[in-house]
Design an enzyme around this catalytic site. Structure first.
Site, PDB file in Angstrom:
ATOM      1  N   THR A 126       1.116  -1.157   0.463  1.00  0.00           N
ATOM      2  CA  THR A 126       0.382  -0.009   0.494  1.00  0.00           C
ATOM      3  C   THR A 126       0.766   1.500   0.031  1.00  0.00           C
ATOM      4  OG1 THR A 126      -1.288   1.300   0.977  1.00  0.00           O
ATOM      5  CG2 THR A 126      -0.368  -0.694   2.577  1.00  0.00           C
ATOM      6  N   ASP A 127       0.408   2.205  -0.750  1.00  0.00           N
ATOM      7  CA  ASP A 127       0.877   3.450  -0.796  1.00  0.00           C
ATOM      8  C   ASP A 127       1.121   4.422   0.846  1.00  0.00           C
ATOM      9  OD1 ASP A 127      -1.686   4.086   0.009  1.00  0.00           O
ATOM     10  OD2 ASP A 127      -1.729   5.784  -1.465  1.00  0.00           O
ATOM     11  N   GLU A 128       0.173   2.996   2.112  1.00  0.00           N
ATOM     12  CA  GLU A 128       0.358   3.622   3.008  1.00  0.00           C
ATOM     13  C   GLU A 128       1.566   3.681   4.181  1.00  0.00           C
ATOM     14  OE1 GLU A 128      -3.475   2.893   5.792  1.00  0.00           O
ATOM     15  OE2 GLU A 128      -4.275   3.106   3.098  1.00  0.00           O
ATOM     16  N   TYR A 151      -1.351  -0.245  10.936  1.00  0.00           N
ATOM     17  CA  TYR A 151      -1.812  -1.412  10.110  1.00  0.00           C
ATOM     18  C   TYR A 151      -0.624  -0.994   8.897  1.00  0.00           C
ATOM     19  CZ  TYR A 151      -3.438  -1.733   5.186  1.00  0.00           C
ATOM     20  OH  TYR A 151      -3.059  -1.714   3.891  1.00  0.00           O
ATOM     21  N   LYS A 155       2.467  -3.680   7.249  1.00  0.00           N
ATOM     22  CA  LYS A 155       2.082  -3.747   5.706  1.00  0.00           C
ATOM     23  C   LYS A 155       3.821  -3.297   5.583  1.00  0.00           C
ATOM     24  CE  LYS A 155       0.159  -4.770   3.028  1.00  0.00           C
ATOM     25  NZ  LYS A 155      -0.613  -5.477   1.861  1.00  0.00           N
TER      26      LYS A 155
HETATM   27  P1  NAD Z   1     -10.366  -7.267   2.816  1.00  0.00           P
HETATM   28  O1  NAD Z   1     -10.177  -6.967   4.211  1.00  0.00           O
HETATM   29  O2  NAD Z   1     -11.313  -6.893   1.768  1.00  0.00           O
HETATM   30  O3  NAD Z   1      -9.503  -8.502   2.825  1.00  0.00           O
HETATM   31  C1  NAD Z   1      -8.192  -9.326   3.339  1.00  0.00           C
HETATM   32  C2  NAD Z   1      -8.422 -11.252   3.186  1.00  0.00           C
HETATM   33  O4  NAD Z   1      -7.306 -11.301   3.618  1.00  0.00           O
HETATM   34  C3  NAD Z   1      -9.902 -11.464   3.696  1.00  0.00           C
HETATM   35  O5  NAD Z   1     -10.712 -11.955   2.593  1.00  0.00           O
HETATM   36  C4  NAD Z   1      -9.803 -12.304   4.675  1.00  0.00           C
HETATM   37  O6  NAD Z   1     -10.417 -13.240   5.092  1.00  0.00           O
HETATM   38  C5  NAD Z   1      -7.955 -12.754   4.190  1.00  0.00           C
HETATM   39  N1  NAD Z   1      -7.342 -12.753   5.255  1.00  0.00           N
HETATM   40  C6  NAD Z   1      -7.192 -12.666   6.814  1.00  0.00           C
HETATM   41  N2  NAD Z   1      -5.731 -13.040   7.401  1.00  0.00           N
HETATM   42  C7  NAD Z   1      -5.831 -13.869   6.680  1.00  0.00           C
HETATM   43  C8  NAD Z   1      -5.091 -15.080   7.106  1.00  0.00           C
HETATM   44  N3  NAD Z   1      -4.144 -15.101   8.032  1.00  0.00           N
HETATM   45  N4  NAD Z   1      -4.848 -16.147   6.218  1.00  0.00           N
HETATM   46  C9  NAD Z   1      -6.052 -16.097   5.125  1.00  0.00           C
HETATM   47  N5  NAD Z   1      -6.360 -14.838   4.554  1.00  0.00           N
HETATM   48  C10 NAD Z   1      -6.278 -14.586   5.911  1.00  0.00           C
HETATM   49  O7  NAD Z   1      -8.563  -6.091   2.516  1.00  0.00           O
HETATM   50  P2  NAD Z   1      -8.391  -6.036   0.778  1.00  0.00           P
HETATM   51  O8  NAD Z   1      -9.275  -4.124   0.597  1.00  0.00           O
HETATM   52  O9  NAD Z   1      -9.335  -6.589  -0.310  1.00  0.00           O
HETATM   53  O10 NAD Z   1      -6.847  -5.872   0.279  1.00  0.00           O
HETATM   54  C11 NAD Z   1      -6.130  -6.807   0.027  1.00  0.00           C
HETATM   55  C12 NAD Z   1      -4.494  -6.356   0.249  1.00  0.00           C
HETATM   56  O11 NAD Z   1      -4.103  -5.391  -0.942  1.00  0.00           O
HETATM   57  C13 NAD Z   1      -4.334  -6.104   1.079  1.00  0.00           C
HETATM   58  O12 NAD Z   1      -3.227  -6.582   1.840  1.00  0.00           O
HETATM   59  C14 NAD Z   1      -4.406  -4.426   1.493  1.00  0.00           C
HETATM   60  O13 NAD Z   1      -3.144  -4.176   2.496  1.00  0.00           O
HETATM   61  C15 NAD Z   1      -3.871  -4.470   0.027  1.00  0.00           C
HETATM   62  N6  NAD Z   1      -3.915  -2.713   0.143  1.00  0.00           N
HETATM   63  C16 NAD Z   1      -5.494  -2.531  -0.162  1.00  0.00           C
HETATM   64  C17 NAD Z   1      -5.994  -0.758  -0.938  1.00  0.00           C
HETATM   65  C18 NAD Z   1      -7.120  -0.240   0.205  1.00  0.00           C
HETATM   66  O14 NAD Z   1      -7.945   0.194  -0.919  1.00  0.00           O
HETATM   67  N7  NAD Z   1      -8.225  -1.637   0.464  1.00  0.00           N
HETATM   68  C19 NAD Z   1      -5.388  -0.372  -1.725  1.00  0.00           C
HETATM   69  C20 NAD Z   1      -3.810  -0.792  -1.462  1.00  0.00           C
HETATM   70  C21 NAD Z   1      -2.989  -1.689  -0.971  1.00  0.00           C
HETATM   71  P1  TYD Z   2     -10.480   4.768   4.806  1.00  0.00           P
HETATM   72  O1  TYD Z   2     -11.667   3.849   3.421  1.00  0.00           O
HETATM   73  O2  TYD Z   2     -10.792   3.718   6.204  1.00  0.00           O
HETATM   74  O3  TYD Z   2      -9.222   4.186   4.246  1.00  0.00           O
HETATM   75  P2  TYD Z   2      -7.510   4.768   4.564  1.00  0.00           P
HETATM   76  O4  TYD Z   2      -7.700   4.980   5.937  1.00  0.00           O
HETATM   77  O5  TYD Z   2      -7.127   3.180   4.416  1.00  0.00           O
HETATM   78  O6  TYD Z   2      -7.052   5.899   4.010  1.00  0.00           O
HETATM   79  O7  TYD Z   2     -10.812   6.085   4.926  1.00  0.00           O
HETATM   80  C1  TYD Z   2     -10.283   6.020   3.873  1.00  0.00           C
HETATM   81  C2  TYD Z   2      -9.829   8.466   4.147  1.00  0.00           C
HETATM   82  O8  TYD Z   2     -11.885   8.664   4.937  1.00  0.00           O
HETATM   83  C3  TYD Z   2      -9.607   8.328   5.481  1.00  0.00           C
HETATM   84  O9  TYD Z   2      -9.332   9.465   5.266  1.00  0.00           O
HETATM   85  C4  TYD Z   2     -10.538   8.414   6.292  1.00  0.00           C
HETATM   86  C5  TYD Z   2     -11.649   8.872   6.211  1.00  0.00           C
HETATM   87  N1  TYD Z   2     -12.786   8.252   7.016  1.00  0.00           N
HETATM   88  C6  TYD Z   2     -14.032   8.870   7.066  1.00  0.00           C
HETATM   89  O10 TYD Z   2     -13.773  10.724   7.260  1.00  0.00           O
HETATM   90  N2  TYD Z   2     -15.351   8.948   7.821  1.00  0.00           N
HETATM   91  C7  TYD Z   2     -15.549   7.153   7.712  1.00  0.00           C
HETATM   92  O11 TYD Z   2     -16.730   6.718   8.324  1.00  0.00           O
HETATM   93  C8  TYD Z   2     -14.267   6.460   7.289  1.00  0.00           C
HETATM   94  C9  TYD Z   2     -14.654   4.864   7.200  1.00  0.00           C
HETATM   95  C10 TYD Z   2     -13.492   6.781   6.975  1.00  0.00           C
END
Ligand code: NAD
Ligand code: TYD
Length: 337
Positions: A126-128, A151, A155
């Site tokens: 992630t960019d975070e 988090y 990562k």
């Molecule tokens: P999500 O929380 O929707 O899904 C995570 C999945 O991992 C779930 O299906 C969960 O059951 C599974 N999981 C958790 N712990 C596990 C374990 N110990 N063993 C096997 N499976 C397990 O997350 P997401 O949003 O789909 O993100 C997927 C990946 O992408 C993550 O690594 C996250 O850090 C990365 N990512 C997410 C975003 C975003 O905006 N959502 C952006 C950049 C990177």
């Molecule tokens: P989120 O979807 O949790 O992603 P991330 O924190 O990983 O960027 O949040 C996106 C942005 O929205 C973040 O600045 C936090 C804000 N946010 C709210 O203002 N209200 C909410 O209820 C949630 C879940 C997020």
């Protein structure tokens, strides 16, 4: 690479990736390992599970014996590691499980990938991990890691372990660092689906702090195509940032959602801010575009419309995921804010 282990393939991005691979690259075999936490949902794979090129196994990436056996049994050539605890707010309440899955789970997979001499280990990051930006500038692949939340710290730790396995023992790896995703199957604890769900139910939309925090939104399908390009084209040992060049404040996004759903702005409620809230993320994706020919297929306006349409057409999915545990989560997270 024709036989891949996808971890976390029942979550939001993982399920979108599995669907993309089965739809567009059906000469690939996908072994999908997911422990099905609250965020994992087999409904995300409906229509895709009864399929000879996709085997789903419920299991934990921390279970070394299970993973090693599965890799042998299914002759796996590469791992794409999506499995993670992924929500910043939860990491601020209970960080321990983030270390277990995101750090120790990744370490377990790395050891096995090395031992089995897999052709590639792709870490979905992630960019975070780069921390927070001020008003100007972009994260590039050489921006120093400076994570701020449990988090992002977990990562960043995983990213460093992946690179260390490459450096020390020659593990062929890639790391992708993507900005905020949105689209179908996203669990409504994340901002966009939470706001859509609340607006549909005429509930207040909780904006943290002043709502001027900036995220760089990318439609999930476009993230998945970038991961596919990295998996199939990138040199080992390279890192790619992925982003949509779609910087928006949270208030801008929420206003768009309300407008699209014909709901009043009076639903917006400013609530207590997230501790240590990162102000701005913005990604420079020029490397993946230049080297791997990737580009996003939709603008933010198109993507958000597709996303809202998807949630409107999939109220059953939404109702299932917001029942039960979600109610308790929502109560704990937002009461008294
Ligand atoms: P999500 O929380 O929707 O899904 C995570 C999945 O991992 C779930 O299906 C969960 O059951 C599974 N999981 C958790 N712990 C596990 C374990 N110990 N063993 C096997 N499976 C397990 O997350 P997401 O949003 O789909 O993100 C997927 C990946 O992408 C993550 O690594 C996250 O850090 C990365 N990512 C997410 C975003 C975003 O905006 N959502 C952006 C950049 C990177
Ligand atoms: P989120 O979807 O949790 O992603 P991330 O924190 O990983 O960027 O949040 C996106 C942005 O929205 C973040 O600045 C936090 C804000 N946010 C709210 O203002 N209200 C909410 O209820 C949630 C879940 C997020």
């Amino acid at each position: 690479m024709k036989r891949i282990l996808v971890t976390g393939g029942a979550g939001f991005i993982g399920a979108n990736f599995v669907r993309l691979v089965l739809d567009e690259h059906p000469d690939t075999f996908v072994l999908n390992l997911d422990v099905l936490t609250y965020a994992g949902n087999l409904e995300n794979l409906k229509g895709y599970t009864d399929n000879p090129i996709h085997v789903f196994v419920k299991g934990d990436i921390c279970d070394a014996d299970l993973v090693a056996n599965l890799i042998d049994e299914h002759k796996i050539e590469a791992i794409v590691n999506f499995a993670a605890e992924s929500h910043v707010d939860r990491s601020l309440v209970e960080p321990g499980v983030f270390i277990e899955t995101n750090v120790k789970g990744t370490l377990t997979l790395l050891k096995i990938a090395l031992d089995k001499k897999l052709e590639r280990f792709l870490q979905v990051s992630t960019d975070e991990v780069y921390g927070s930006l001020g008003a100007d500038g972009f994260f590039t692949e050489t921006t120093p890691l400076s994570p701020n939340s449990p988090y992002s710290a977990s990562k960043a730790s995983a990213d460093m372990l992946v690179a260390a396995f490459g450096h020390s023992w020659g593990l062929p790896y890639n790391i992708t660092r993507c900005s905020n995703n949105y689209g179908p199957f996203q669990f409504p604890e994340k901002m966009i689906p939470l706001m859509i769900n609340n607006a549909l139910n005429d509930k207040a939309l909780p904006i943290y702090g002043d709502g001027l925090y900036v995220r760089d939104w990318l439609y999930v399908y476009d993230h998945c195509t970038a991961i596919w390009n990295v998996l199939t084209q990138a040199r080992a040992g390279t890192i790619y940032n992925i982003g949509g060049n779609n910087e928006k404040t949270n208030l801008e996004v929420v206003r768009l959602i309300l407008d699209r759903l014909n709901k009043p702005e009076s639903l917006i409620r400013h609530v207590k801010d997230r501790p240590g809230h990162d102000r701005r993320y913005a990604i420079d994706s020029s490397k993946v575009m230049r080297e791997l020919g990737w580009k996003p297929t939709v603008t933010f306006e198109e993507g958000i419309n597709k996303t809202i349409d998807w949630y409107l057409a999939n109220t059953d999915w939404l109702n299932h995921v917001v029942s039960g545990q979600y109610q308790q989560y929502y109560e704990d997270m937002y009461s008294g804010r």
